[in-house]
Design a protein around this motif. Structure first.
Motif, PDB file in Angstrom:
ATOM      1  N   UNK A   1      -9.646   9.417  16.220  1.00 43.19           N
ATOM      2  CA  UNK A   1     -11.409   9.091  16.548  1.00 43.19           C
ATOM      3  C   UNK A   1     -10.766   8.234  18.038  1.00 43.19           C
ATOM      4  N   UNK A   2      -9.841   7.725  18.228  1.00 40.11           N
ATOM      5  CA  UNK A   2      -9.751   7.109  19.612  1.00 40.11           C
ATOM      6  C   UNK A   2      -8.580   7.767  20.064  1.00 40.11           C
ATOM      7  N   UNK A   3      -8.468   8.624  19.721  1.00 37.48           N
ATOM      8  CA  UNK A   3      -7.348   9.852  21.225  1.00 37.48           C
ATOM      9  C   UNK A   3      -5.949   8.836  21.155  1.00 37.48           C
ATOM     10  N   UNK A   4      -5.562   8.460  20.427  1.00 36.65           N
ATOM     11  CA  UNK A   4      -4.050   7.852  20.647  1.00 36.65           C
ATOM     12  C   UNK A   4      -2.700   8.283  19.907  1.00 36.65           C
ATOM     13  N   UNK A   5      -2.436   8.383  20.592  1.00 41.22           N
ATOM     14  CA  UNK A   5      -0.406   9.137  20.379  1.00 41.22           C
ATOM     15  C   UNK A   5       0.278   8.091  20.093  1.00 41.22           C
ATOM     16  N   UNK A   6       1.763   8.199  19.925  1.00 41.69           N
ATOM     17  CA  UNK A   6       2.714   7.461  20.200  1.00 41.69           C
ATOM     18  C   UNK A   6       3.059   7.480  21.655  1.00 41.69           C
TER      19      UNK A   6
ATOM     20  N   UNK B   1      -6.585  -8.795  28.557  1.00 43.47           N
ATOM     21  CA  UNK B   1      -5.539  -8.056  29.841  1.00 43.47           C
ATOM     22  C   UNK B   1      -4.364  -8.092  29.715  1.00 43.47           C
ATOM     23  N   UNK B   2      -3.772  -9.132  29.722  1.00 44.68           N
ATOM     24  CA  UNK B   2      -2.695 -10.125  29.872  1.00 44.68           C
ATOM     25  C   UNK B   2      -1.296  -9.044  29.235  1.00 44.68           C
ATOM     26  N   UNK B   3      -1.756  -8.704  27.518  1.00 45.38           N
ATOM     27  CA  UNK B   3      -1.004  -8.241  26.656  1.00 45.38           C
ATOM     28  C   UNK B   3      -1.460  -6.644  26.207  1.00 45.38           C
ATOM     29  N   UNK B   4      -0.558  -5.692  26.420  1.00 44.06           N
ATOM     30  CA  UNK B   4      -1.180  -4.764  25.670  1.00 44.06           C
ATOM     31  C   UNK B   4      -0.096  -3.718  24.785  1.00 44.06           C
ATOM     32  N   UNK B   5      -0.452  -3.249  23.920  1.00 42.43           N
ATOM     33  CA  UNK B   5      -0.386  -3.068  22.710  1.00 42.43           C
ATOM     34  C   UNK B   5       0.106  -1.475  23.346  1.00 42.43           C
ATOM     35  N   UNK B   6       1.176  -1.388  22.077  1.00 40.51           N
ATOM     36  CA  UNK B   6       1.346  -0.170  22.698  1.00 40.51           C
ATOM     37  C   UNK B   6       2.260   0.549  20.645  1.00 40.51           C
ATOM     38  N   UNK B   7       1.325   1.362  20.616  1.00 41.01           N
ATOM     39  CA  UNK B   7       1.568   2.446  19.386  1.00 41.01           C
ATOM     40  C   UNK B   7       2.794   3.042  19.113  1.00 41.01           C
ATOM     41  N   UNK B   8       3.674   2.512  17.971  1.00 42.93           N
ATOM     42  CA  UNK B   8       5.022   2.618  17.916  1.00 42.93           C
ATOM     43  C   UNK B   8       4.683   4.023  16.201  1.00 42.93           C
ATOM     44  N   UNK B   9       3.775   4.262  16.160  1.00 36.54           N
ATOM     45  CA  UNK B   9       3.703   5.032  15.059  1.00 36.54           C
ATOM     46  C   UNK B   9       2.634   5.721  14.653  1.00 36.54           C
ATOM     47  N   UNK B  10       2.367   6.015  13.677  1.00 32.94           N
ATOM     48  CA  UNK B  10       0.571   6.530  13.248  1.00 32.94           C
ATOM     49  C   UNK B  10       1.300   7.190  11.700  1.00 32.94           C
ATOM     50  N   UNK B  11       0.168   6.329  11.083  1.00 35.02           N
ATOM     51  CA  UNK B  11       0.365   6.423   9.535  1.00 35.02           C
ATOM     52  C   UNK B  11      -0.586   7.552   8.821  1.00 35.02           C
ATOM     53  N   UNK B  12       0.171   8.257   7.920  1.00 35.65           N
ATOM     54  CA  UNK B  12       0.218   9.362   7.407  1.00 35.65           C
ATOM     55  C   UNK B  12      -0.639   9.524   6.647  1.00 35.65           C
ATOM     56  N   UNK B  13      -2.158   9.916   6.150  1.00 32.69           N
ATOM     57  CA  UNK B  13      -3.597   9.963   5.575  1.00 32.69           C
ATOM     58  C   UNK B  13      -3.136   8.919   4.541  1.00 32.69           C
ATOM     59  N   UNK B  14      -3.880   8.256   4.065  1.00 35.97           N
ATOM     60  CA  UNK B  14      -4.317   7.157   2.858  1.00 35.97           C
ATOM     61  C   UNK B  14      -4.921   7.260   1.744  1.00 35.97           C
ATOM     62  N   UNK B  15      -5.767   7.843   2.828  1.00 37.19           N
ATOM     63  CA  UNK B  15      -7.212   7.605   1.445  1.00 37.19           C
ATOM     64  C   UNK B  15      -7.587   6.361   1.478  1.00 37.19           C
TER      65      UNK B  15
ATOM     66  N   UNK C   1       1.106  -1.250  -0.446  1.00 39.59           N
ATOM     67  CA  UNK C   1      -0.136  -0.109  -0.041  1.00 39.59           C
ATOM     68  C   UNK C   1       1.269   1.503   0.066  1.00 39.59           C
ATOM     69  N   UNK C   2       2.168   0.748  -0.255  1.00 40.77           N
ATOM     70  CA  UNK C   2       2.703   2.396   0.122  1.00 40.77           C
ATOM     71  C   UNK C   2       3.031   3.061   0.858  1.00 40.77           C
ATOM     72  N   UNK C   3       2.813   2.500   2.211  1.00 37.83           N
ATOM     73  CA  UNK C   3       2.490   3.552   3.150  1.00 37.83           C
ATOM     74  C   UNK C   3       3.320   3.872   3.510  1.00 37.83           C
ATOM     75  N   UNK C   4       2.805   5.408   4.457  1.00 34.13           N
ATOM     76  CA  UNK C   4       4.566   6.341   5.433  1.00 34.13           C
ATOM     77  C   UNK C   4       3.867   6.633   6.498  1.00 34.13           C
ATOM     78  N   UNK C   5       4.853   6.938   7.390  1.00 33.72           N
ATOM     79  CA  UNK C   5       4.001   7.271   8.646  1.00 33.72           C
ATOM     80  C   UNK C   5       4.157   8.299   8.956  1.00 33.72           C
ATOM     81  N   UNK C   6       3.386   9.597   9.351  1.00 34.86           N
ATOM     82  CA  UNK C   6       3.123  10.739   9.722  1.00 34.86           C
ATOM     83  C   UNK C   6       4.145  10.683  11.069  1.00 34.86           C
ATOM     84  N   UNK C   7       3.882  10.086  11.940  1.00 40.73           N
ATOM     85  CA  UNK C   7       5.098  10.011  12.905  1.00 40.73           C
ATOM     86  C   UNK C   7       4.739   9.231  14.104  1.00 40.73           C
TER      87      UNK C   7
END
Length: 411
Positions: free
Chosen positions: A148-153, A171-185, A123-129
């Motif tokens: 919408x989910x009010x999540x940040x890196x 509850x035993x495993x938490x995900x950590x946000x390491x990046x946010x994609x640039x809008x891909x449309x 999908x030629x993805x890139x991150x904005x942060x």
């Protein structure tokens, strides 16, 4: 007094008739606007999301369901496929690129997609942060998800079992946000992406109690596509890109006839889906056209009757120096004003209705946007003006041909 002011006053001399004509035109235009915007957006979503994906391989079942779940994420998967069998297909000479998917979890209705780095290049993805996921339980989220989910890196969250509701939170495993994609449309704006190993790790707690400690240790390896020794591992599906045109005829047949999996073509299934939707769209389009035709007749009758009632006034205008052409243009202008107002109101109403529908849609992937404007809407405006001219042309010709002496003699 200008011709526009004269026409405007004539129209609103009978406000109920004018309002009815405008309402009919607006209603027909609104239906056409909704259909035009919805079909354009659906077609655009189908094209953007299936871009560069030649085939989807998954468990036996409905091909359309497989496409909807693996590319558009708006249906449930047909099941899982053994990783060992899937990897054989991934190494097939016909395959240029194979992207494995592991589905089954969500976060507040947002689907968590386990995959590998091939998905990024597909999908030629890139991150904005931030960055893309690397280790287990790291996640890179879509632009809409972050908003919408009010999540940040750096934030953490818990996934839930299932694709739509947080029924069984991990509850035993938490995900950590390491990046946010640039809008891909495209569909990735509304997804949470992570490694396949993360999804497998989440579901270890649901594994059979009979596994030994050593077997469980084997399940904790990094979850990309290089674990051929883990025979009990499963993918949900594979997104395939062909290496050569010959694969179009050979590869799907080979998958369907020699394996327990099925191959579904996004192009074929999307066309079939759009043709199914098109049946309803065509019906509603004809209904809207019928309303517009009734509106044209209504405008014609209104102008024709108005002309009879105003024949003396028009004759007086002629005696005061108004030309035949001016009388003709006055009637045409009345028709244009009525239909232009109705068309503009109809277009605005259509956008409002679609925006309202979009706000109540559960699936973010298929969400309609009423704030989008497309060039084809100018055709609706032109059609409205044409209706005004056609409806007014006969009364206008009669006004042009009116015999002043006869009209004045009768009065």
């Amino acid at each position: 007094m200008s011709p526009f002011k004269i026409s405007w006053k004539n129209i609103w001399s009978k406000p109920l008739n004018a309002a009815l004509n405008i309402l009919l035109i607006a209603f027909g235009t609104a239906i056409l606007t909704v259909l035009l915007l919805a079909s354009t957006q659906i077609e655009d979503k189908l094209e953007k999301n299936s871009k560069d994906i030649d085939l989807v391989v998954g468990a036996k079942g409905s091909p359309l369901q497989l496409i909807l779940s693996s590319i558009y994420y708006i249906d449930f998967p047909t099941g899982n496929i053994p990783m060992k069998e899937a990897q054989k297909l991934m190494k097939n000479p016909f395959v240029k690129r194979a992207v494995p998917l592991a589905l089954g979890d969500n976060y507040n209705g947002v689907r968590i997609v386990g995959t590998d780095s091939n998905y990024i290049s597909l999908y030629d993805l890139t991150t904005q942060s931030g960055t893309f996921w690397k280790a287990e339980l790291e996640a890179t989220i879509g632009a809409n998800v972050a908003k919408e989910q009010n999540l940040k890196v750096g934030d953490t969250f818990f996934g839930g079992h299932g694709l739509t509701e947080m029924k069984d939170e991990h509850k035993d495993h938490a995900y950590k946000v390491v990046g946010i994609l640039a809008p891909q449309q495209n569909v990735t704006d509304n997804l949470i992406l992570t490694g396949i190993g993360s999804v497998w790790k989440m579901h270890e707690e649901h594994a059979d109690e009979g596994h030994t400690e050593e077997e469980h240790h084997d399940h904790n390896h990094e979850g990309d596509a290089d674990h051929a020794h883990d025979e009990d591992r499963e993918f949900t599906s594979l997104l395939i890109q062909y290496r050569s045109p010959m694969a179009v005829a050979m590869f799907p047949m080979m998958v369907n006839q020699t394996t327990n999996m099925q191959a579904a073509s996004p192009a074929q299934e999307s066309t079939r889906l759009f043709s199914l939707i098109g049946v309803g769209v065509d019906t509603l389009q004809w209904f809207a056209v019928l309303i517009m035709f009734i509106a044209a007749i209504s405008v014609f009758v209104n102008l024709y009757n108005s002309l009879k009632e105003r024949s003396y006034d028009l004759a007086i205008m002629r005696t005061l120096g108004a030309s035949k052409g001016k009388l003709f243009s006055l009637i045409i202008l009345e028709g244009l004003i009525l239909t232009l107002i109705g068309t503009i109101i109809g277009v605005a109403l259509g956008h409002s209705i679609l925006h309202l529908i979009g706000n109540y849609q559960e699936s973010s992937q298929a969400k309609m946007n009423g704030l989008l404007f497309i060039n084809e809407e100018f055709y609706l405006l032109a059609a409205g003006l044409l209706i005004g001219i056609v409806a007014a042309i006969i009364p206008a010709i009669q006004a042009y041909r009116s015999n002043i002496s006869k009209i004045l003699a009768k009065n």
